[in-house]
Motif scaffolding. Structure first.
Motif, PDB file in Angstrom:
ATOM      1  N   ASP A   1       0.832  -1.217   0.000  1.00  0.00           N
ATOM      2  CA  ASP A   1       0.000   0.000   0.000  1.00  0.00           C
ATOM      3  C   ASP A   1       0.862   1.261   0.000  1.00  0.00           C
TER       4      ASP A   1
ATOM      5  N   ARG B   1       4.003   1.594  -0.950  1.00  0.00           N
ATOM      6  CA  ARG B   1       4.747   1.741  -2.209  1.00  0.00           C
ATOM      7  C   ARG B   1       3.838   2.213  -3.338  1.00  0.00           C
ATOM      8  N   THR B   2       2.576   1.792  -3.277  1.00  0.00           N
ATOM      9  CA  THR B   2       1.624   2.294  -4.287  1.00  0.00           C
ATOM     10  C   THR B   2       1.481   3.806  -4.184  1.00  0.00           C
ATOM     11  N   ILE B   3       1.378   4.298  -2.957  1.00  0.00           N
ATOM     12  CA  ILE B   3       1.252   5.747  -2.764  1.00  0.00           C
ATOM     13  C   ILE B   3       2.525   6.460  -3.210  1.00  0.00           C
TER      14      ILE B   3
ATOM     15  N   THR C   1       4.597   5.451  -5.446  1.00  0.00           N
ATOM     16  CA  THR C   1       4.643   5.404  -6.914  1.00  0.00           C
ATOM     17  C   THR C   1       3.766   6.495  -7.520  1.00  0.00           C
ATOM     18  N   ARG C   2       2.589   6.701  -6.922  1.00  0.00           N
ATOM     19  CA  ARG C   2       1.713   7.777  -7.403  1.00  0.00           C
ATOM     20  C   ARG C   2       2.394   9.140  -7.235  1.00  0.00           C
ATOM     21  N   LEU C   3       3.034   9.335  -6.081  1.00  0.00           N
ATOM     22  CA  LEU C   3       3.718  10.607  -5.878  1.00  0.00           C
ATOM     23  C   LEU C   3       4.846  10.793  -6.890  1.00  0.00           C
ATOM     24  N   THR C   4       5.549   9.719  -7.179  1.00  0.00           N
ATOM     25  CA  THR C   4       6.650   9.812  -8.144  1.00  0.00           C
ATOM     26  C   THR C   4       6.122  10.166  -9.526  1.00  0.00           C
ATOM     27  N   LEU C   5       5.024   9.497  -9.923  1.00  0.00           N
ATOM     28  CA  LEU C   5       4.434   9.794 -11.231  1.00  0.00           C
ATOM     29  C   LEU C   5       3.905  11.227 -11.283  1.00  0.00           C
ATOM     30  N   GLY C   6       3.280  11.663 -10.186  1.00  0.00           N
ATOM     31  CA  GLY C   6       2.778  13.041 -10.160  1.00  0.00           C
ATOM     32  C   GLY C   6       3.894  14.051 -10.271  1.00  0.00           C
TER      33      GLY C   6
END
Length: 444
Positions: free
Chosen positions: A252, A254-256, A258-263
């Protein structure tokens, strides 16, 4: 009291440390002492009593021969009395011309016969005499000074000393050895389940597989074995539940991240976005450290690891970062450990040394059932009062040497946790290079 304590302490240090040898001492030592005392008391008294009676009988016969020689007329060669002594009394005698008695022969230290026979001759005959119980093993020679002659007597040793005492000793020692051997066989069967339980507990503590273990032996040993199996099952179930939960938390988080990294990747390059990317990377490293510390390493099976190759690989990684690291090793290279956690433990120690020092020396030694790895550096070191405190999770040292600076404060805690899970430990101290010395020691 102090002398008694020192004597007991010195004796205790030389006693065997194993359960089986100590149990053998408990069983065998009282038997040996008891039989030694019984044998000494019985044989000594029996031998003394029988020897006195036999010596007294021989002395009576000699006194009778002397009475015959001095009372009744004899021929020149004393042939009649010699024949009578041999046929009726079993003594070989000869009447010699008057001459001085030989010098006293050396007395045996533990001879009941010599002292008893001498006392009887002195008591009953009361004449100058000479006795030899040593020269001829089958005969006892006695010389007695008469008025005009010297009487020489050869008496069979069996007539003066009982010859069947060894039978009692042989039977006693023989039966004792047989009974002790039987007792040791039963004792080994009773102790073996305890040793198997200890080995299983040690292997489980080191993360090694515990195969084909089942409760055996006496009732109390079975209870302890069953308690160990129940404890192992609870620990394994708890580790499995914790690992499953942490895996879900890791996924969970790491998913968050990853989203921050993509953003952040979709935003323009600005100093603010660069700082945010750095924070995300730091959060990722922190998350990995937290999970590594929380999971532990008990779930991984042990395998053979080439320790010199592993140390050289870690040293090469440190050299690529600009550190000067030297490696030496002695002893058998292969060690049975959990490879990934063990590598992480050494990497933490070597990385921590390289972070604060210019020179790092890594020395390995695998001898006498122990693997010892010493990591010395020439850095600022750690104050003596902080050498144990730095192993606390999340603890940061804010003095000359800030352990895990910029990190989570878990590097040394993880390293010690891994070392202790292998049955060993890590100790910090002053290095010969002037900095910090970390000593990793595990059974192998």
């Amino acid at each position: 009291m102090r002398v008694l304590r020192r004597t007991w302490g010195g004796l205790f240090e030389h006693l065997p440390k194993g359960l089986y040898p100590r149990t053998i001492l408990i069983v065998v030592l009282p038997i040996v002492i008891l039989q030694s005392v019984v044998a000494y008391v019985f044989i000594e008294r029996q031998l003394q009593n029988v020897t006195e009676k036999l010596s007294d009988a021989v002395t009576r016969d000699i006194a009778a021969i002397i009475e015959v020689i001095e009372t009744y007329p004899q021929d020149e060669r004393f042939s009649q009395v010699e024949q009578l002594s041999g046929d009726a009394l079993g003594l070989s005698i000869s009447v010699l011309p008057p001459e001085p008695l030989p010098a006293p022969a050396p007395k045996p230290f533990f001879s009941i016969l010599d002292s008893t026979l001498s006392d009887k001759i002195r008591e009953r005959i009361n004449r100058p005499f000479w006795i030899d119980t040593v020269g001829n093993s089958d005969m006892v020679e006695i010389r007695i000074s008469l008025k005009d002659h010297v009487l020489r007597i050869f008496a069979p040793r069996s007539r003066t000393l009982p010859s069947n005492q060894h039978i009692f000793i042989v039977w006693m020692v023989g039966t004792s050895l047989v009974l002790i051997a039987i007792a040791l066989l039963f004792l080994r069967n009773q102790i073996k389940p305890i040793l198997v339980l200890a080995e299983a507990a040690e292997n489980f503590g080191k993360g090694r597989p515990v195969r084909s273990f089942r409760p055996r032996g006496a009732r109390e040993v079975r209870q302890a074995s069953q308690a160990f199996l129940d404890m192992r099952e609870r620990i394994e179930r708890q580790i499995e539940q914790r690992t499953t939960m942490l895996s879900g938390v890791s996924h969970d988080l790491r998913t968050i991240l990853t989203r921050l990294t993509l953003g952040l990747a979709m935003l323009d390059e600005t100093p603010e976005t660069d700082a945010l990317r750095g924070d995300v990377v730091e959060m990722r490293h922190m998350l990995e450290d937290y999970l590594a510390f929380a999971k532990g390493d008990a779930g991984e099976a042990s395998e053979g690891v080439d320790v010199p190759a592993l140390l050289e690989d870690l040293a090469e990684n440190a050299r690529r970062s600009g550190d000067r690291v030297s490696v030496s090793f002695e002893g058998a290279p292969q060690v049975l450990v959990r490879a990934t956690p063990f590598r992480r433990c050494l990497a933490n120690l070597i990385g921590n040394a390289g972070k604060y020092a210019d020179t790092v020396e890594v020395r390995g030694r695998h001898l006498d059932g122990w693997l010892t790895i010493t990591i010395d550096d020439d850095g600022p070191g750690i104050p003596e009062e902080e050498l144990e405190t730095v192993f606390r999770p999340f603890y940061r040292l804010d003095r000359a040497r800030n352990v895990d600076a910029g990190g989570t404060g878990l590097g040394l805690a993880i390293a010690r946790d891994i070392a202790r899970s292998h049955g060993g430990d890590i100790a910090l101290g002053e290095s010969s290079l002037g900095g910090l010395s970390a000593v990793l020691r595990i059974p192998a």
